[in-house]
Structure formats: C-alpha cells, structure tokens
Design a protein around this motif. Structure first.
Motif, mmCIF file in Angstrom:
data_model
loop_
_atom_site.group_PDB
_atom_site.id
_atom_site.type_symbol
_atom_site.label_atom_id
_atom_site.label_comp_id
_atom_site.label_asym_id
_atom_site.label_seq_id
_atom_site.Cartn_x
_atom_site.Cartn_y
_atom_site.Cartn_z
ATOM 1 N N PHE A 161 0.825 -1.210 0.000
ATOM 2 C CA PHE A 161 0.000 0.000 0.000
ATOM 3 C C PHE A 161 0.859 1.260 0.000
ATOM 4 O O PHE A 161 0.471 2.266 -0.587
ATOM 5 N N ILE A 164 1.709 1.765 -3.561
ATOM 6 C CA ILE A 164 0.684 2.340 -4.449
ATOM 7 C C ILE A 164 0.502 3.847 -4.244
ATOM 8 O O ILE A 164 -0.025 4.521 -5.121
ATOM 9 N N ILE A 165 0.965 4.357 -3.092
ATOM 10 C CA ILE A 165 0.836 5.819 -2.937
ATOM 11 C C ILE A 165 2.152 6.554 -3.217
ATOM 12 O O ILE A 165 2.196 7.776 -3.163
ATOM 13 N N LEU A 171 0.923 4.909 -9.246
ATOM 14 C CA LEU A 171 0.148 6.153 -9.241
ATOM 15 C C LEU A 171 -0.560 6.374 -10.570
ATOM 16 O O LEU A 171 -1.581 7.039 -10.640
ATOM 17 N N PRO A 175 -6.287 1.620 -8.769
ATOM 18 C CA PRO A 175 -6.150 0.446 -7.892
ATOM 19 C C PRO A 175 -7.343 -0.495 -7.947
ATOM 20 O O PRO A 175 -7.204 -1.697 -7.760
ATOM 21 N N PHE A 181 -4.446 -5.314 -5.680
ATOM 22 C CA PHE A 181 -5.071 -4.463 -4.672
ATOM 23 C C PHE A 181 -6.177 -5.238 -3.938
ATOM 24 O O PHE A 181 -6.238 -5.238 -2.705
ATOM 25 N N LEU A 188 -5.528 -8.609 4.040
ATOM 26 C CA LEU A 188 -5.496 -7.753 5.236
ATOM 27 C C LEU A 188 -6.678 -8.065 6.142
ATOM 28 O O LEU A 188 -6.527 -8.242 7.352
ATOM 29 N N PHE A 189 -7.864 -8.131 5.548
ATOM 30 C CA PHE A 189 -9.067 -8.412 6.330
ATOM 31 C C PHE A 189 -9.033 -9.824 6.917
ATOM 32 O O PHE A 189 -9.383 -10.028 8.069
ATOM 33 N N SER A 192 -6.497 -9.893 9.768
ATOM 34 C CA SER A 192 -6.835 -9.076 10.937
ATOM 35 C C SER A 192 -8.080 -9.615 11.628
ATOM 36 O O SER A 192 -8.163 -9.616 12.857
ATOM 37 N N MET B 22 -8.374 -2.013 9.755
ATOM 38 C CA MET B 22 -7.918 -2.364 8.405
ATOM 39 C C MET B 22 -8.744 -1.638 7.340
ATOM 40 O O MET B 22 -8.214 -1.154 6.349
ATOM 41 N N SER B 23 -10.073 -1.554 7.591
ATOM 42 C CA SER B 23 -10.936 -0.839 6.636
ATOM 43 C C SER B 23 -10.478 0.612 6.521
ATOM 44 O O SER B 23 -10.341 1.153 5.416
ATOM 45 N N PHE B 25 -7.582 1.809 7.151
ATOM 46 C CA PHE B 25 -6.268 1.847 6.503
ATOM 47 C C PHE B 25 -6.420 1.786 4.972
ATOM 48 O O PHE B 25 -5.854 2.602 4.251
ATOM 49 N N VAL B 26 -7.225 0.820 4.504
ATOM 50 C CA VAL B 26 -7.390 0.659 3.046
ATOM 51 C C VAL B 26 -8.048 1.900 2.438
ATOM 52 O O VAL B 26 -7.593 2.423 1.417
ATOM 53 N N MET B 29 -5.589 4.698 2.284
ATOM 54 C CA MET B 29 -4.599 4.484 1.219
ATOM 55 C C MET B 29 -5.182 4.837 -0.149
ATOM 56 O O MET B 29 -4.532 5.477 -0.968
ATOM 57 N N VAL B 30 -6.443 4.420 -0.370
ATOM 58 C CA VAL B 30 -7.094 4.728 -1.654
ATOM 59 C C VAL B 30 -7.260 6.245 -1.783
ATOM 60 O O VAL B 30 -6.996 6.826 -2.849
ATOM 61 N N ILE B 32 -5.426 8.635 -0.345
ATOM 62 C CA ILE B 32 -4.114 9.263 -0.583
ATOM 63 C C ILE B 32 -3.669 8.995 -2.022
ATOM 64 O O ILE B 32 -3.136 9.878 -2.692
ATOM 65 N N HIS B 33 -3.927 7.754 -2.486
ATOM 66 C CA HIS B 33 -3.554 7.399 -3.870
ATOM 67 C C HIS B 33 -4.232 8.344 -4.852
ATOM 68 O O HIS B 33 -3.605 8.887 -5.756
ATOM 69 N N ARG B 34 -5.532 8.570 -4.652
ATOM 70 C CA ARG B 34 -6.300 9.451 -5.550
ATOM 71 C C ARG B 34 -5.718 10.871 -5.539
ATOM 72 O O ARG B 34 -5.563 11.515 -6.558
ATOM 73 N N ARG B 36 -2.643 11.857 -4.669
ATOM 74 C CA ARG B 36 -1.307 11.909 -5.291
ATOM 75 C C ARG B 36 -1.409 11.767 -6.796
ATOM 76 O O ARG B 36 -0.627 12.356 -7.538
ATOM 77 N N GLN B 37 -2.369 10.943 -7.232
ATOM 78 C CA GLN B 37 -2.566 10.750 -8.667
ATOM 79 C C GLN B 37 -2.940 12.094 -9.307
ATOM 80 O O GLN B 37 -2.413 12.450 -10.362
ATOM 81 N N ASN B 40 0.091 14.322 -9.345
ATOM 82 C CA ASN B 40 1.007 13.879 -10.399
ATOM 83 C C ASN B 40 0.542 14.334 -11.778
ATOM 84 O O ASN B 40 1.333 14.759 -12.604
#
Lengths: 261, 251
Positions: A161, A164-165, A171, A175, A181, A188-189, A192, B22-23, B25-26, B29-30, B32-34, B36-37, B40
């Motif tokens: 992860f 991917i960032i 980028l 994803p 992904f 992960l799920f 955990s 975890m939810s 976190f994911v 991440m998505v 932050i990805h968006r 940064r995309q 960029n």
C-alpha cells in the motif's frame, strides 16, 4: 458412502474451494507457456491447489480417526488424539503464509522485495526453532507462530500500500482495476479478522464452542473470497475488460519490450 | 457478567476493532492514492505546458532569426541585384538587356528560396547535417573564419521537437562563437554510439573561464532547452584555449 464421510467432506467450504480449483485449472491450462512459467500466474495456482489439498487432508483426518491418532502419536501427542491442528498449523499457518508472502513479493516494487526475503528467513527460522525446541509443538495451537506470520502478511500488505501511494507506476494505475489491490485488501481483512480468533482458538472452543465456530466462519468466508481472487488472477489475461495488468508483472515487461522491438 | 463472558466480549470487540482498523487503513490508502494521482497529473500537465511553451519560444526565435536573415538578404543581395538589373534594362545594348534578364531570373530564384524560409516547414524537410552545413557555409561565405564539418552519422530521423531545439541551440552556439570568441576556425563533429547522439562544436577563439558562474541567462537557457528534449548541454572553455560545446541526445 457412510454418513461419517459426508459429515467430514460434505461442507460448503470444501465444495466452494474445489469448484474454484476446477475453474482455476481450466484457466491455468488456457494460459500460454510464457504465462504459465510466470510466478504471477503459477503462484496463485499453487496456493489454490495446496489449499484444496490441505483442507481435504483436514477433512480426511476427521473421517479417519485412526490415521489422525497415529500422526498425533508420531508427533508425541497422545493426550489429545482428536486434534488435527497439526494439519492446519503446518499448511495453513506456515506454508500458506510463506506462499502468500512470495505472492506479495511479486507485486512489490523491486526495491522493497528484499524486506519480504528477510521476513521469510526470519519466519522460517523462528517457526523451526519454536517447534523443534518444543515451545510451540506442531499438534497444539501455535499463537506465536500464527501472530508472527499474520504480522508479516500485514507488514507485506503495508509495503504494497505504501508502494501504491509512492511509486509512479502504481500512481498511474487505477487500484480498483488491479487484482493485487483486491487480493491484498482481502488478505489484510482475513488476517486481521482471524487474528484474535486464531490466538484464542482453544480457549474459545473450550468455553463457548458455538461462538468459536461462528468466529471460525469468518476465516472460511474470507478464505473463499481469497480463493476467488486467486482464480481471477489466473484468469486475468482473459478479463482485460475488467482488470488492468500489474505494473510490476514481469511478463508484461517482456511483451512491452517485444512490442518496442 | 462472569469473567469468561467478559473475555469473550473482549475477543469479539478486538476482532471488530482490527477489522475496522484495516478498513480505515485501506480507505485512507485509496484516498491518498487518488490525491497523489491528481497531483502527479497536475505536475505532468505543467511539464507538458512548459515543454510546449519552450518549443513555441524556440519557433519564434528561429522565425526572428530567419526574418533578420531575409532582411539582410533583401538589402545586401536582392536589392543589389535588382539595381543591377535596372541598370542593364536601361541600356540600349542588347547583350546588357539579356544580362538584365538573367539577373532577374536569379532574383526570382533567390526570392523563392527566401520565401520558403518564412514558415517553419523547412525544419521538417532539412536534416540536422544539412542545417549545420548551411550555417557553416554562410559563416564561411562572409570570410569571418574557416569552418569544417565531420559527420559520422546522418541525423535525419529526429522528432520535430528535438530538431527545433537542436537547430536553435546550434544557431545560438555559432552566434556566440562569432560574437564573442573571434575564432579563426569553427569545427563541428556529429557522432553516434549505442546510447547517444553527440554534436561537438569547437572553436579556437578567445575562450573564457567556464568554471566561473555566468551572469547572463544565455547558457542557462541553452542547457534548459536541451533538457526539455531529454538531452544535455555541456560547455568547457579556458581563456586563450577556445570553447567546446557538447550537445547530447539519448538514443
């Protein structure tokens, strides 16, 4: 076939993963030679085959008590002959974790692959030490080995992860159209949600067996979802409309290069 | 609630907590990805815009240079030829009028040649080797200094943006040599190896201390322009030892 056989093997989970194995095998055989030789495809297929093998072996130990008892005795467990934890400890908690770490490694950017190598070395060495020294015997619950494996999977997923960032190649991608992904999200799920359950399995079954079984269902549902993603990875060359190629897939680079040439 | 029940609740809540974590976190991440995309993409668009701006500037400068050259040609060459033709046509001698016609034909040819230079289509049709040969011939025709061209390779398949940048940078490098170095000889070498194409421009003029930082923006601009097409601009010079400019383009 007697009712004991159906009790041991007549389970929705076993049917589901067997169906996935059939679909996975069909698509794996449809791949070309170059793709079959690529770990991006054969590793998920290997995990799928291996899972069906050990889940059926687990079911078989419930069907053939004498076999289970003799293996337990061979491992030094004469106190709990009805336990088949040794099957899942060795296959699900150890070998599967190693295979999933290898799978995660194929999706990481090259600079981060070394961390997985180190995790694998540490995991194998510590697991061997704990078992050979008798601290966590193979036939009993192995909370430390499981938590170490789960933490490594979570850490590997974290590395993915972070990739991917930060990585330009990820980028540029969407994803939601990358199977890596979805696989890592489900991993992960899985790890955990089953973390606490796996650590307290014997305790739960002893004091509240129905609850233990209910929480254990999470593991099976997540397991089915994970296997479904593995099948999708194997079939991904035929599902180009829904999924994009992985940025670090070696065969893609080779084909790109050949197009350029 | 007995202790066992408490422990079971702890197990359930811990499981739910880890799942929730975890939810989050994911999703984070998505998200932050968006972000940064988008950043960029913005950066990429900006680089593209700057690249286009640089190319436009280069085209303008080449056109400006061309117009100056055409103005000079009209005044020094065509103007003179037309005056001569006028004189010849004014003569009563037949052969002088014939000579006048020939001069007029020459003028027509020269004007056609100049009109072709007014737009940048010539950039497409000319190779870098031909362009350099033309520039060196022009310098030599003024009697300013001697020139030589050694080409190991013909640079005729470059993309238009690389060609425009090279033309402008070569033009500017030669102008600088003429204006500031007063060389007796200018030499250009064109080479290619597996990794890159090289153009080496050397003169035996006054030279300067290239280790000292330049106050002008000329060199910086040339360097920047070569970088916009993925190339390099390297200059080495020493007082009394001439100047060497190396233009590199990756293959």
């Amino acid at each position: 076939m007697d009712s004991r056989f159906w009790k041991a093997f007549g389970d929705w989970y076993l049917f589901a993963i067997a169906a996935f194995l059939v679909i996975g095998t069909y698509y794996f055989l449809k791949l070309n030679r170059k793709e079959q030789a690529n770990s991006y495809y054969w590793l998920p297929f290997l995990i799928l085959v291996f899972t069906v093998f050990y889940e059926n072996l687990g079911a078989y130990t419930n069907y053939n008590f004498e076999f289970k008892k003799s293996v337990n005795a061979f491992l030094g467990n004469t106190e709990f002959p009805k336990y088949n934890l040794w099957v899942y400890n060795l296959t699900n908690k150890q070998i599967s974790t190693i295979l999933y770490l290898f799978l995660i490694k194929t999706w990481l950017e090259p600079s981060k692959k070394k961390y997985i190598n180190w995790m694998l070395i540490v995991f194998v060495s510590v697991a061997m030490f704990l078992q050979l020294s008798g601290i966590e015997p193979l036939y009993l619950n192995q909370p430390f080995i499981f938590s170490m494996g789960a933490n490594m999977i979570l850490l590997g997923s974290g590395l993915y992860f972070i990739g991917i960032i930060t990585n330009d190649m990820y980028l540029k991608a969407n994803p939601f159209r990358l199977l890596s992904f979805w696989q890592l999200t489900f991993l992960l799920f899985t790890y955990s949600l089953t973390y606490i359950n796996s650590m307290t399995m014997i305790y739960l079954y002893e004091f509240n067996a129905p609850l233990g079984e209910s929480i254990g269902q999470i593991d099976r549902v997540m397991g089915v979802l994970n296997k479904a993603i593995l099948v999708l990875i194997i079939a991904s060359p035929f599902l180009g409309r829904f999924f994009d190629p992985e940025p670090f897939n070696a065969s893609k680079k080779v084909s790109d290069l050949s197009t350029q040439i | 609630m007995n202790p066992t029940e408490d422990q079971i609740y702890v197990i359930i809540f811990s499981t739910l907590f880890l799942g929730g974590l975890m939810s989050t976190f994911v999703v984070a991440m998505v998200f932050i990805h968006r972000q940064r995309q988008a950043q960029n993409k913005q950066k990429l668009d900006q680089i593209k815009l700057e690249h286009e701006k640089t190319l436009l500037n280069i085209e303008n400068e080449i056109q400006q240079e061309t117009l100056t050259h055409i103005g000079r040609e009209l005044h020094d060459n065509i103007g003179q030829l037309l005056s001569l033709a006028k004189l010849n046509f004014g003569s009563i001698k037949e052969h002088k009028r014939e000579e006048g016609k020939e001069i007029l034909n020459l003028v027509i040819k020269e004007v056609r040649g100049l009109s072709k230079q007014l737009n940048l289509d010539w950039v497409e049709s000319i190779s870098i080797n031909e362009f350099i040969a033309q520039q060196l011939a022009r310098i030599e025709s003024t009697g300013f200094c001697q020139t030589t061209l050694h080409a190991d390779v013909e640079l005729d398949d470059l993309p238009k943006d690389q060609k425009l940048v090279l033309i402008r940078v070569i033009q500017e490098s030669l102008n600088n040599a003429i204006k500031h170095a007063s060389p007796e000889k200018i030499e250009i070498r064109i080479m290619e190896n597996k990794r890159e194409k090289q153009i080496l421009i050397t003169d035996n003029g006054k030279g300067f201390d290239s280790s000292q930082k330049s106050t002008g923006s000329g060199m910086f601009n040339l360097k920047k322009r070569m970088e916009t097409v993925g190339g390099e601009f390297n200059l080495t010079s020493a007082v009394g030892k001439g100047t060497e400019i190396k233009l590199i383009l990756p293959n």
